[in-house]
Each structure stands twice: as C-alpha cells, then as structure tokens.
Design an enzyme around this catalytic site. Structure first.
Site, mmCIF file in Angstrom:
data_model
loop_
_atom_site.group_PDB
_atom_site.id
_atom_site.type_symbol
_atom_site.label_atom_id
_atom_site.label_comp_id
_atom_site.label_asym_id
_atom_site.label_seq_id
_atom_site.Cartn_x
_atom_site.Cartn_y
_atom_site.Cartn_z
ATOM 1 C CE LYS A 122 -1.824 3.091 1.804
ATOM 2 N NZ LYS A 122 -1.628 4.464 1.307
ATOM 3 C CD GLU A 155 11.997 0.158 11.328
ATOM 4 O OE1 GLU A 155 12.487 1.078 12.003
ATOM 5 O OE2 GLU A 155 12.443 -0.993 11.311
ATOM 6 C CB CYS A 177 12.618 8.413 9.620
ATOM 7 S SG CYS A 177 13.803 7.295 8.898
ATOM 8 C CD GLU A 227 8.972 12.457 12.816
ATOM 9 O OE1 GLU A 227 7.847 11.966 12.872
ATOM 10 O OE2 GLU A 227 9.949 11.883 12.335
HETATM 11 P P1 NAD Z 1 1.730 8.352 7.814
HETATM 12 O O1 NAD Z 1 1.787 7.501 9.023
HETATM 13 O O2 NAD Z 1 0.678 9.382 7.726
HETATM 14 O O3 NAD Z 1 1.536 7.434 6.519
HETATM 15 C C1 NAD Z 1 2.359 6.325 6.294
HETATM 16 C C2 NAD Z 1 1.589 5.317 5.473
HETATM 17 O O4 NAD Z 1 0.487 4.856 6.238
HETATM 18 C C3 NAD Z 1 1.018 5.875 4.177
HETATM 19 O O5 NAD Z 1 1.142 4.920 3.164
HETATM 20 C C4 NAD Z 1 -0.445 6.091 4.529
HETATM 21 O O6 NAD Z 1 -1.293 6.021 3.425
HETATM 22 C C5 NAD Z 1 -0.693 4.940 5.472
HETATM 23 N N1 NAD Z 1 -1.848 5.153 6.363
HETATM 24 C C6 NAD Z 1 -2.413 6.337 6.742
HETATM 25 N N2 NAD Z 1 -3.478 6.096 7.541
HETATM 26 C C7 NAD Z 1 -3.584 4.759 7.674
HETATM 27 C C8 NAD Z 1 -4.467 3.901 8.379
HETATM 28 N N3 NAD Z 1 -5.488 4.374 9.105
HETATM 29 N N4 NAD Z 1 -4.248 2.569 8.311
HETATM 30 C C9 NAD Z 1 -3.228 2.050 7.610
HETATM 31 N N5 NAD Z 1 -2.378 2.814 6.889
HETATM 32 C C10 NAD Z 1 -2.548 4.154 6.932
HETATM 33 O O7 NAD Z 1 3.179 8.951 7.629
HETATM 34 P P2 NAD Z 1 3.724 9.891 6.471
HETATM 35 O O8 NAD Z 1 3.180 11.247 6.725
HETATM 36 O O9 NAD Z 1 3.507 9.268 5.146
HETATM 37 O O10 NAD Z 1 5.291 9.824 6.758
HETATM 38 C C11 NAD Z 1 5.883 10.570 7.735
HETATM 39 C C12 NAD Z 1 6.151 9.754 8.976
HETATM 40 O O11 NAD Z 1 6.900 8.583 8.669
HETATM 41 C C13 NAD Z 1 7.003 10.505 9.959
HETATM 42 O O12 NAD Z 1 6.494 10.360 11.249
HETATM 43 C C14 NAD Z 1 8.365 9.853 9.848
HETATM 44 O O13 NAD Z 1 9.193 9.948 10.933
HETATM 45 C C15 NAD Z 1 8.016 8.461 9.559
HETATM 46 N N6 NAD Z 1 9.131 7.765 8.924
HETATM 47 C C16 NAD Z 1 9.830 6.856 9.668
HETATM 48 C C17 NAD Z 1 10.915 6.184 9.120
HETATM 49 C C18 NAD Z 1 11.689 5.139 9.904
HETATM 50 O O14 NAD Z 1 12.427 4.377 9.311
HETATM 51 N N7 NAD Z 1 11.538 5.067 11.191
HETATM 52 C C19 NAD Z 1 11.268 6.446 7.806
HETATM 53 C C20 NAD Z 1 10.554 7.390 7.078
HETATM 54 C C21 NAD Z 1 9.469 8.029 7.655
#
Ligand code: NAD
Length: 495
Positions: free
Chosen positions: A189, A265, A300, A399
């Site tokens: 997804k 993660e 991240c 963050e």
């Molecule tokens: P997000 O959590 O909003 O979205 C991540 C993914 O989850 C997307 O594909 C989104 O469509 C999906 N999603 C959203 N709502 C959902 C639900 N209810 N159920 C299942 N899936 C759902 O995050 P983002 O805004 O895309 O990315 C930013 C975040 O990701 C930041 O907090 C960042 O720190 C984190 N991040 C972490 C790492 C790591 O390795 N730890 C790496 C990159 C980004």
C-alpha cells in the site's frame, strides 16, 4: 550519476492514469475512482492513481494467498528466487533515471539525493537479499540420541507493506526484498502522495520473472486501503514505516482481526550532540546542516535537535548558519539544488504551524521560518533554525518532519545525556567528540537505534535500522531483517 539532459527529457514524460497492480497485471479499481497526483515542484497535477478500496485490497490479498499456497514462489528452489531477484535488481538499476525523475515529480526530493537513495539504493537492497537467499540454513537441535529435532525456517505467508512518501522506493525495498527473498507474497500500500515509483517497481519485478501474484500494489488512501490491509483476516504480517498515530492504529487492527504481526518503524526527534572537543567543528556544522535540511528535513533519522556545548556555542552557530545559508533551495530536478520541495502544500502548512508555535513559546528564530519561491507554485520552505529551545517546547518534543532545527545549549556530559534521552522517541542520534571515552559512554547512554560518532546519517544495507521507545520495533536492513519474514517450525522425530 544522472545527467541534466536526461532529467530534462524525462520530466516531460506523460504519466496519465495509473491502475492497480494485482496478479501480475495492471488493473482498474473496482469503483473506478481516481486520486489526482499533484507535483510539489509547481503545484500542478501531472498524473492520477486509482483510489483503491477494501474490495481491491481483498483481490490483492486473495491473489497473494493463492500464489503462496501454489508454491511457485514460496516453495521454489532458493536458486530460482535468487535468479529472479538478481534480474529484478538489474532492471531497477537500468531504469534508475526514469524511477528517480518519476519519484521526484511525485515527492519533491532533490534529484541528487533521490537518485542514490531511491532507485540505486532499492536495487542494492534487492541484490543484497537475493544474494542472502541461499545462505539461510535451518538447524539440528542438540537433543538426546533417540530423537532428531530439526528446525525449519519457513515464510510467513502474505505480508502487507505500508510505507511513507519521503523515500517510498528505498523504504519499500527494505521490506519487499527480504519478504520476497524469504518466499512470502506481498501486498504493498504505497503512500497516496507518492505511489508512482512503487507501481513501476512491481512492473519491473514482473518483467524480471517474478510469478504473478507474488508482488501486488494497491494504491489509495491510508484510511481506506491501509485500514483494509491492517484488518484483513488473511494477512500474516504488516511491515510499516510512517507516523506514530498510524502505527498505533495498526496494532489495534491486528488486535481486532487475526493478531497479524506488526513491525513498526516510526518517527524520531533525534539529538545531534556537539562537544567542545569535536575534531573539526566546521565540518560538524556542515554535516549537521545536511543532516537536518536535506530532503527538506523529511528524513526519519534527521538530526532535528541540536545540542551544542556552551564553550563553542557561538562559534559553532556561526558555522552552522553559514552552512545553512549556503544550501540552495530550488527546483528538485535541477542538479544544482541542494534542497528540493516539501512533499505537499499540506505538509508545508504543517511545518509553518510548528514555526508559529515555536515563536509563541519563546524560541528565537535564527534563520528561515517561511515559505519561499511562491512564484513557482510549488511547496518550498527556507531551512529554519530556532535557538533558545527548551525541553517543554513543542519543537523539542514533537517531530516536525520538515526543515526545522531546534538548538539547545548544554554545559556537561550528564546534561547532554539527560537532554538526549528526554523524548518519547529513540530512532537516531550523533555525538561529535575527539574523546574516545566520551564517545563510548554516550553510545551506551543514548536510547536510540543508532548513535553516529563524528558524522551524521551514514549507513548501508549491512547494518540494521530501527528505533526504540515510541520510534517503533523490528529492524529493517541487514540479515536481521530477513528473520522477521521467516517462521521457525520444529520437526521432532523419534528415531
Ligand atoms: P503516515 O503515518 O501518515 O503514513 C504512512 C503510510 O500509512 C502511508 O502509506 C499512509 O497512506 C498509510 N496510512 C495512513 N493512515 C492509515 C491507516 N489508518 N491505516 C493504515 N495505513 C494508513 O506517515 P507519512 O506522513 O507518510 O510519513 C511521515 C512519517 O513517517 C514521519 O512520522 C516519519 O518519521 C516516519 N518515517 C519513519 C521512518 C523510519 O524508518 N523510522 C522512515 C521514514 C518516515
């Protein structure tokens, strides 16, 4: 490296409407609804993706399960899986220019970084796990003589992969490649604002000879398709990178459905600690600026909390400001830009909200703090530094995931340790010091998945990545990640 000529040609490619990728082929969504894909480079729409729904997720999971049970991949000889994945890695490398430009149009990362971090890194990851496949052995247990205890390692089944928009290919490959290498089937997804490269990745996998149904991609909104994947009764595990709130939801979905495993993660608020005896303060300032501002801070592991020892504070801040103002923010498809666009207008507004709150709470704005290049129509933000940040401020605790750095001053090593650990997160960190004992003490004391010493952000596929505390659990990368996608089964044989 990609050339400016190649970029300028590829940026004009028509993309059109992209379907889902299920059972080895592009297919329409069951409802026929689409989401417009807007480029953060100029704020203009340039493609559309399918707005998938729960029925589409179910189709993909059924295809993955059917394929898994058939055994054409899950029980195939490791040598076959290795051959296909090696060819897959080669194809990703061969299409690196195309994938890099497509990804940048989608999420705005500067091309210099995107080219290496996205297609090239994804190809390297796929090759790494392809090479690992035939080096995974089972075990014979040290039992009594009259029995034989064999420990087999088996694939889990169907793995859901949910990734964020900052590096969808790289992070996607960290999960997809070990899952496939272990013999699982996968449903991805992608993030709704950066889905295009993962759709293309699935096509390349198919071209490489991956059997239909092994790798499926369903685009759409997280709250619809992500939730459907999380709640599906026939998904065995979800490998997720993204925000804390969505990570928590996935744990709930698992509890409400089939107790699928969840690997998380999540975000970070990573401390970057500069001691007065750092070997090269100027270099530390340059690396620290890159460590928070590249990809507009949408990394991240970004070093978003800078702690500087009082004795060198003023000198270091001068160098940091110089390094920051030298960064050229601009068109991410221009090779001379150091920093590209923020991924979306929505994310830019979120970042500006953090700036307003930091000012209200009494932090001092050193540079930036505003939207720039508005005439382009794109989402660009000036690298932003706040000083006099205190632990109670939002900027020290939450963050941003944008180009906003909060700086604090400290006197002693104990104070630095306390500040470093004063967060719910524990993803990354760094220590700058010439003193080996200080470095080792800090490595032991800091609660984080990685502690960099005299650098920031370096890594490769051989070392694990992941967090502690509310930064999540489970590791991507390295051979440790392969274990997540394998289950142990015992054969107990009376002799
Ligand atoms: P997000 O959590 O909003 O979205 C991540 C993914 O989850 C997307 O594909 C989104 O469509 C999906 N999603 C959203 N709502 C959902 C639900 N209810 N159920 C299942 N899936 C759902 O995050 P983002 O805004 O895309 O990315 C930013 C975040 O990701 C930041 O907090 C960042 O720190 C984190 N991040 C972490 C790492 C790591 O390795 N730890 C790496 C990159 C980004």
């Amino acid at each position: 490296m990609i050339s400016q000529n190649a970029i300028d040609t590829l940026r004009k490619t028509e993309i059109g409407a992209r379907g889902l990728f299920i059972d080895g082929a592009q297919t329409d969504g069951t409802e026929g609804a689409n989401l417009t894909v807007t480029s953060p480079i100029d704020g203009r729409p340039f493609a559309s993706i399918t707005d998938g729904n729960a029925a589409d997720i179910d189709r993909a999971v059924r295809s993955a399960r059917k394929t898994f049970e058939k055994g054409s991949w899950s029980r195939a000889a490791p040598a076959f899986r290795k051959k296909v994945l090696t060819r897959f890695a080669e194809l990703v490398e061969r299409h690196a220019d195309e994938l890099a430009v497509l990804g940048v149009r989608d999420n705005g990362t500067e091309i210099g970084m995107a080219y290496k971090a996205e297609p090239l890194s994804a190809a390297g990851t796929i090759r790494y796990y392809a090479e690992a496949i035939d080096k995974v052995y089972g075990e014979i247990a040290p039992t009594a003589d009259n029995v034989l205890g064999l420990i087999h390692k088996e694939p889990l089944g169907v793995i859901g992969v949910i990734v964020p928009w900052n590096f969808p290919l790289m992070i996607g490959a960290w999960k997809i490649a070990p899952a496939l290498a272990a013999g699982n089937c996968v449903v991805v997804k992608p993030p709704e604002i950066a889905s295009l490269t993962l759709l293309r990745l699935a096509e390349l996998a198919s071209e490489a000879g991956l059997p239909a149904g092994v790798l499926n991609v369903v685009t759409g909104r997280g709250s619809v398709t992500g939730e459907a994947l999380g709640l599906h009764m026939d998904v065995d595990a979800i490998a997720f990178t993204g925000s804390g709130p969505v990570g928590r939801r996935l744990l709930e979905y698992s509890a409400r459905s089939n107790l699928k495993r969840i690997f998380l993660e999540l975000g970070g608020k990573s401390p970057n600690i500069v001691f007065a005896d750092a070997p090269d303060l100027k270099q530390a300032a340059i690396v620290s600026a890159n460590g928070i501002f590249r990809n507009s801070g949408q990394v991240c592991v970004a070093g978003s909390r800078l702690l500087v020892q009082a004795a060198v504070y003023d000198r270091f801040m001068d160098d940091l400001l110089a390094a920051t103002t030298r960064l050229k923010v601009g068109d991410p498809l221009d090779l001379t830009s150091d920093v590209g666009a923020v991924s979306s207008a929505e994310q830019l507004n979120k970042n500006l909200g953090f700036v307003a709150r930091a000012t209200e709470e009494g932090a001092r704005l050193v540079t930036g703090g505003e939207r720039i290049l508005t005439e382009t129509g794109g989402s660009y933000m000036a690298p932003t530094i706040f000083e006099n940040v205190t632990q109670d401020m939002q900027l020290a605790r939450e963050e941003v995931f944008g180009p906003v750095l909060g700086v604090m001053r400290f006197e002693t090593e104990e104070e630095a340790m306390r500040l470093a650990n004063s967060t719910v997160y524990g993803l990354a960190s760094a220590v700058w010091t010439a003193n080996l004992s200080t470095a080792h003490r800090m490595v032991r004391a800091i609660n984080a998945g990685v502690v960099h010493v005299n650098t920031y952000g370096g890594a490769d596929i051989t070392v694990p990545l992941g967090g502690v505390k509310q930064s999540g659990f489970g590791r991507d990368k390295s051979l440790h990640a392969l274990e997540k996608y394998l289950e142990l089964k015992t054969a107990w044989i009376a002799l």
